[in-house]
Structure formats: C-alpha cells, structure tokens
Design an enzyme around this catalytic site. Structure first.
Site, PDB file in Angstrom:
ATOM      1  N   ASP A  55       0.793  -1.237   0.000  1.00 41.84           N
ATOM      2  CA  ASP A  55       0.000   0.000   0.000  1.00 41.84           C
ATOM      3  C   ASP A  55       0.825   1.287   0.000  1.00 41.84           C
ATOM      4  O   ASP A  55       0.510   2.248   0.721  1.00 41.84           O
ATOM      5  CB  ASP A  55      -0.952   0.011   1.202  1.00 41.84           C
ATOM      6  CG  ASP A  55      -1.844  -1.215   1.258  1.00 41.84           C
ATOM      7  OD1 ASP A  55      -1.871  -1.977   0.277  1.00 41.84           O
ATOM      8  OD2 ASP A  55      -2.510  -1.413   2.286  1.00 41.84           O
TER       9      ASP A  55
ATOM     10  N   LYS B 266      -7.169  -3.943  -3.026  1.00 38.93           N
ATOM     11  CA  LYS B 266      -7.789  -4.636  -1.901  1.00 38.93           C
ATOM     12  C   LYS B 266      -8.601  -3.657  -1.063  1.00 38.93           C
ATOM     13  O   LYS B 266      -8.375  -2.442  -1.114  1.00 38.93           O
ATOM     14  CB  LYS B 266      -6.740  -5.336  -1.031  1.00 38.93           C
ATOM     15  CG  LYS B 266      -5.773  -4.423  -0.293  1.00 38.93           C
ATOM     16  CD  LYS B 266      -4.756  -5.250   0.499  1.00 38.93           C
ATOM     17  CE  LYS B 266      -3.737  -4.387   1.236  1.00 38.93           C
ATOM     18  NZ  LYS B 266      -4.276  -3.669   2.385  1.00 38.93           N
TER      19      LYS B 266
ATOM     20  N   CYS C 149      -2.091  -2.527   8.222  1.00 38.57           N
ATOM     21  CA  CYS C 149      -1.945  -3.513   7.144  1.00 38.57           C
ATOM     22  C   CYS C 149      -0.692  -4.388   7.303  1.00 38.57           C
ATOM     23  O   CYS C 149      -0.736  -5.587   7.044  1.00 38.57           O
ATOM     24  CB  CYS C 149      -1.936  -2.807   5.791  1.00 38.57           C
ATOM     25  SG  CYS C 149      -3.490  -1.946   5.442  1.00 38.57           S
TER      26      CYS C 149
END
Length: 291
Positions: free
Chosen positions: A125, A186, A219
């Site tokens: 990310d 995602k 995450c």
C-alpha cells in the site's frame, strides 16, 4: 497444528474415567471431558467418533489457545493404569471418557535465514494519498525502491497491493513496479488475499516473506500475523515501514517482535540474501546499499 496418532496397542478394559463429563449428553452421543493445558471442558461426540472428530472438537473448544505451529498428541485416560496413555490406533468413542491434547514437541525458535529461492517480497500500500500523512514517507519510498531493485537483481518474486486505489490512488510513481509478480487492489487490511495465497502456492519452496510498506500498525501488522498463522516466516523491514503516528509504529513493531516475527533492516535483508562477497550479484547489491 499437526497432531500425531501414534500406533500403540489397544487398551484393555477401554478408557473410562470421565468423572463429571456431562451426564446429559444428547441421544446418540457420548459425554467426553476434553482437557488441554490447565483446562477441562465437558462436551459430547457422536457414538463411534474417532481421532479426527476428537481433533475437531479440541479445535472448537480451545482453538484460540492452541498454537497451530506445534505438534500435539491425543491421550486417553486409562483407569487400569490411573493415568493418560497415547490414544490407541483405530480408537472409537463408545463410552464416557476423558481425553487430553498435549504438546508432542517444543516449538523451535525460527532462525531467520533468508535465501532467494525461498523468499518473496511483499510491498504493502505505498500509495499517493498516504504521502502527506505517513511519517518519513519519502524515506520509506526510497528504501522500498531499493528493496524492489534488489529483488529484480536477485530474481525474487514481488507481490504489491494497493488499498482501495479508487479512493487512495495507485502506488507512488517513484516506485518502479517493473517485473513484479502481482499488483492487486484490496479493501481488506491484510495482504493475504485469495489471489496472493494462490500466487504463493505457485512458487515452490516459499518459506519467508520480506514485508514492507504502510501502515505498520494496520496492514503490515495484520499481514504479518496472517502469514505467520500459515507457517510462513516474516521479516519486517523497519526502515521501510511507517505509520501516521510514531507511537503506533513503535508498539506494532514491539508486538510483532514478541510473536517471533523478525524485525530487521533493508541492508541486513539484502546482504543476507547474497550471503557471500563472492556472490555473482554482490557488487550490484553493494552499489544499491551505498546509494
């Protein structure tokens, strides 16, 4: 968790001794006392239940307390001996009894070795919208780019995710994604998506994941814990991960280290992967580190 089913002689006289293991079992079931560690919980299983059903029942009763990386053995309390003995091969529950799940071996501390054939890089990310919010984001970009260059030099597969790219943008332009195995959008915080699991299954001998990106306490943390739960060793690159809050970052790294996840640095990872000054790619990796 792997549970062994040792082949031992059948017990003379069966395995009673359930003392208090639930007298009101439903019709067609047998009361069983399931013991694990210091706990003892009465339940019931179908008449004739064998080893597999007992294991399933242990998991349903104690799943949150069982370390899935350890091996266990199921034992049955034998009144004849006044103690637990290994569950006889082919055992089927026919009367009230008491069983327990015990560790077969102690868990070995991971050694943390990295080799290119058994390693995958996860880049998490690194997106444009995080730039103004994440502490030291520019530094994280630079180190992430260095790691991806190292992966290309050493032939290590790279998996990249982007959290809700429609709203948060794509991976920052400074990071070159040339040659990566997957780039996946995602919404789940963890990178462990079905597509990622399928990709890992296609790579023979994967043992370790080198994980970096943002945010450390969300995450990165959730990805690391899921991977460890699947038996994969995780190396988190401390100089390539950050959060909006340094307190969140610090406590996440401390928590992850306590669970056996390896917290390391980009230089340590790259030099561990070449392992030898005479490695044919050493000079290229050394130049990356110097830069």
């Amino acid at each position: 968790m792997a549970a062994a089913e040792p082949a031992v002689p059948a017990l003379p006289g069966g395995g009673g001794g359930g003392g208090g293991a639930g007298a009101g079992a439903p019709s067609g079931t047998v009361p069983v006392l399931f013991c694990f560690s210091v706990f003892a919980r009465p339940s019931a299983v179908p008449h004739g239940a064998g080893y597999e059903l007992l294991i399933q029942k242990f998991l349903s009763l104690y799943g949150d307390q069982i370390d899935m990386h350890r091996k266990f053995v199921v034992q049955l309390f034998a009144e004849e001996w006044g103690q637990y003995v290994d569950l006889p091969k082919g055992f089927a529950v026919s009367e009230r009894c008491k069983v327990r799940l015990v560790p077969l071996q102690i868990q070995l501390t991971t050694l943390g070795n990295l080799t290119p054939p058994s390693t995958v890089f996860f880049c998490c990310d690194m997106q444009e919208r995080f730039r103004p919010a994440i502490k030291y984001f520019g530094d994280i970009i630079s180190v992430s780019q260095r790691l991806l260059q190292g992966a290309r030099i050493l032939g290590i597969p790279v998996i990249v995710t982007e959290q809700y790219p429609k709203g948060l943008g794509s991976t920052v332009q400074e990071i070159d994604l040339t040659g990566v195995k997957l780039v996946l959008p995602k919404t789940k915080f963890s990178m462990v998506l079905p597509e990622v699991e399928a990709a890992l299954a296609e790579i023979p001998g994967v043992r370790s994941v080198v994980l970096f990106g943002v945010e450390t306490h969300v995450c990165i943390q959730q990805t690391a814990l899921e991977l460890v739960g699947r038996g994969i060793e995780v190396h988190i690159v401390a100089d390539a991960t950050s959060s909006r809050s340094m307190m969140d970052r610090m406590f996440a790294l401390e928590r992850l280290a306590r669970t056996g996840i390896i917290v390391t640095t980009s230089e340590a990872v790259l030099l561990q992967l070449v392992a030898d000054k005479d490695h044919p790619k050493f000079k290229e990796i050394q130049n990356l580190i110097k830069a």
